[in-house]
Design an enzyme around this catalytic site. Structure first.
Site, PDB file in Angstrom:
ATOM      1  N   SER A 157      -3.430  19.902 -19.058  1.00  0.00           N
ATOM      2  CA  SER A 157      -2.817  21.213 -18.871  1.00  0.00           C
ATOM      3  C   SER A 157      -2.323  21.769 -20.211  1.00  0.00           C
ATOM      4  O   SER A 157      -3.119  22.030 -21.113  1.00  0.00           O
ATOM      5  CB  SER A 157      -1.686  21.115 -17.853  1.00  0.00           C
ATOM      6  OG  SER A 157      -1.183  22.396 -17.541  1.00  0.00           O
ATOM      7  N   ASP A 222      -7.686  24.258  -8.071  1.00  0.00           N
ATOM      8  CA  ASP A 222      -6.504  24.327  -8.929  1.00  0.00           C
ATOM      9  C   ASP A 222      -5.899  25.723  -8.821  1.00  0.00           C
ATOM     10  O   ASP A 222      -6.534  26.725  -9.191  1.00  0.00           O
ATOM     11  CB  ASP A 222      -6.895  24.018 -10.376  1.00  0.00           C
ATOM     12  CG  ASP A 222      -5.687  23.739 -11.254  1.00  0.00           C
ATOM     13  OD1 ASP A 222      -4.597  24.237 -10.936  1.00  0.00           O
ATOM     14  OD2 ASP A 222      -5.840  23.023 -12.262  1.00  0.00           O
ATOM     15  N   HIS A 251      -3.939  20.775  -9.274  1.00  0.00           N
ATOM     16  CA  HIS A 251      -3.567  20.740 -10.688  1.00  0.00           C
ATOM     17  C   HIS A 251      -2.910  19.423 -11.093  1.00  0.00           C
ATOM     18  O   HIS A 251      -3.073  18.990 -12.238  1.00  0.00           O
ATOM     19  CB  HIS A 251      -2.616  21.901 -10.999  1.00  0.00           C
ATOM     20  CG  HIS A 251      -2.326  22.069 -12.458  1.00  0.00           C
ATOM     21  ND1 HIS A 251      -3.273  22.509 -13.361  1.00  0.00           N
ATOM     22  CD2 HIS A 251      -1.192  21.836 -13.186  1.00  0.00           C
ATOM     23  CE1 HIS A 251      -2.745  22.550 -14.573  1.00  0.00           C
ATOM     24  NE2 HIS A 251      -1.484  22.145 -14.497  1.00  0.00           N
TER      25      HIS A 251
END
Length: 409
Positions: A157, A222, A251
């Site tokens: 991320s 996601d 996610h």
């Protein structure tokens, strides 16, 4: 103005856990240990006290902050994984995952907290995260002797930002893993298609500078970072590896899918088997240079540049044969067993052939005219021979009469 916008964007991009899930304390022997924030004795997870393979480090950055890092050693590891975690997490929450990755992937793992996360000092910002990962990489080099050829960068991320920042500066890196990576900060929040000056983590520009294989892992469902981010990063990579699109993955739950660890293990194994020669050939292909062949016709029978100048024996192909290379060489050709020169008798002092003019025999010339040319025709053991007076010396004359003999032409 751009710096102000970056600081404003950082307030919406970083969410460190508050309060932190762990604390760093010093043992009686001077080493650092990590304990739970709720308990001063030990953490609920088996960290410092029970895990001898864990090193807790406090690393200084060039921006004046101190970041906490966990280094987990694996005695069977060949590669090291530098893990940059995502948002709203710290090392206390990721320790169990680090242990699983260390064992299943058979790697050494270095995880760290950004400035302002966990027990690290400072405030979270884009520039601070860049300084954090550079300081951790320098620690791996100095403290553990890890080179970039044996390093794999892992970014999840927000961690894909500092990961690609460091990967763009290391041309001989072994590999990069982007887990739910982002194209840029504003592209996540506003879904824009252009890069603005106030944007942070412009991975869309840095992915093109990464020269090593890039593995992209992303979930199709996601809802934080759209799957299109990972798909475009994979398409823009110079050396893309087979991606992993986890169907139904979100996610923060991709580690729960069996395909995640299976695909990641295969990537690590292929990176281990990739030697330097294969990587250099890939770089030469990218630069449109000819690939060097394995054999070299000019030095097929040569062991090195120094020994290739040594003469070879005509009887055997060895360079340093104990049976033939001890023979004296002629100063002009330096070939052992030369037909033109080595068939002549040798000087008893220097073992050089008599077809040349050895320096050690110059005082043994004729005492009348100091001119010499040939050798004794009877025993081939000679001292000198004069072309004018034909006064010569040899062992047969000295042993028989002890006088100099004369030979008419």
């Amino acid at each position: 103005m751009g710096c102000m916008f970056s600081e404003l964007a950082a307030k919406f991009a970083f969410f460190p856990p508050s309060p932190p899930t762990y604390q760093v304390k010093k043992r009686d022997n001077g080493k650092l240990t990590a304990v739970s924030a709720s308990s001063s004795s030990s953490m609920p997870m088996p960290l410092a006290a029970d895990d001898s393979s864990l090193d807790v480090l406090l690393i200084d950055t060039k921006r004046g902050n101190k970041v906490v890092a966990f280094y987990l050693k694996n005695p069977y590891a060949r590669l090291t994984l530098l893990y940059s975690h995502g948002n709203a997490a710290d090392l206390g929450q990721l320790y169990d995952l680090f242990v699983q990755l260390k064992v299943n992937l058979r790697v050494n793992l270095m995880g760290y907290d950004y400035s302002g996360y966990g027990a690290s000092t400072g405030k979270p910002s884009e520039s601070n995260t860049y300084a954090d990962i550079e300081a951790v990489y320098q620690c791996l080099q100095t403290e553990y002797g890890v080179s970039q050829e044996d390093l794999i960068l892992y970014g999840q991320s927000v961690g894909s930002g500092p990961t690609l920042h460091l990967a763009s500066k290391l041309p001989r890196l072994r590999g990069v893993v982007l887990h739910s990576g982002i194209l840029s900060g504003l592209r996540v929040l506003c879904h824009v298609k252009f890069t603005f000056c106030c944007d942070i983590y412009k991975n869309i520009n840095k992915i093109k500078k990464v020269k090593c294989p890039v593995l992209v892992i992303h979930g199709t469902e996601d809802d934080v970072v759209n799957w299109l981010h990972g798909n475009k990063l994979w398409k823009m990579a110079r050396d893309p590896y087979e991606p992993l699109w986890i169907k139904g993955g979100g996610h923060c739950n991709l580690e729960l899918y069996p395909d995640y660890i299976r695909h990641l293990c295969r990537f690590i194994q292929e990176m281990e088997n990739m030697n330097t020669k294969i990587r250099l050939n890939k770089i030469r292909q990218e630069l449109h240079l000819p690939i060097r062949s394995n054999t070299n016709t000019g030095s097929a029978n040569r062991c090195c540049r120094i020994k290739c100048c040594q003469p070879k024996c005509q009887e055997c192909p060895k360079l340093s044969c104990t049976k033939c290379c001890w023979k004296p060489k002629w100063p002009k050709c330096w070939i052992p067993s030369c037909v033109n020169c080595c068939r002549w008798p040798k000087c008893p002092k220097c073992l050089r052939p008599c077809c040349c003019i050895p320096k050690c025999l110059r005082p043994l010339r004729c005492t009348n005219c100091f001119n010499w040319q040939c050798c004794c025709t009877k025993c081939f053991n000679w001292q000198c021979c004069c072309t004018k007076c034909f006064n010569w010396r040899c062992c047969c004359i000295e042993t028989n009469s002890g006088l100099n003999g004369k030979q008419d032409g």
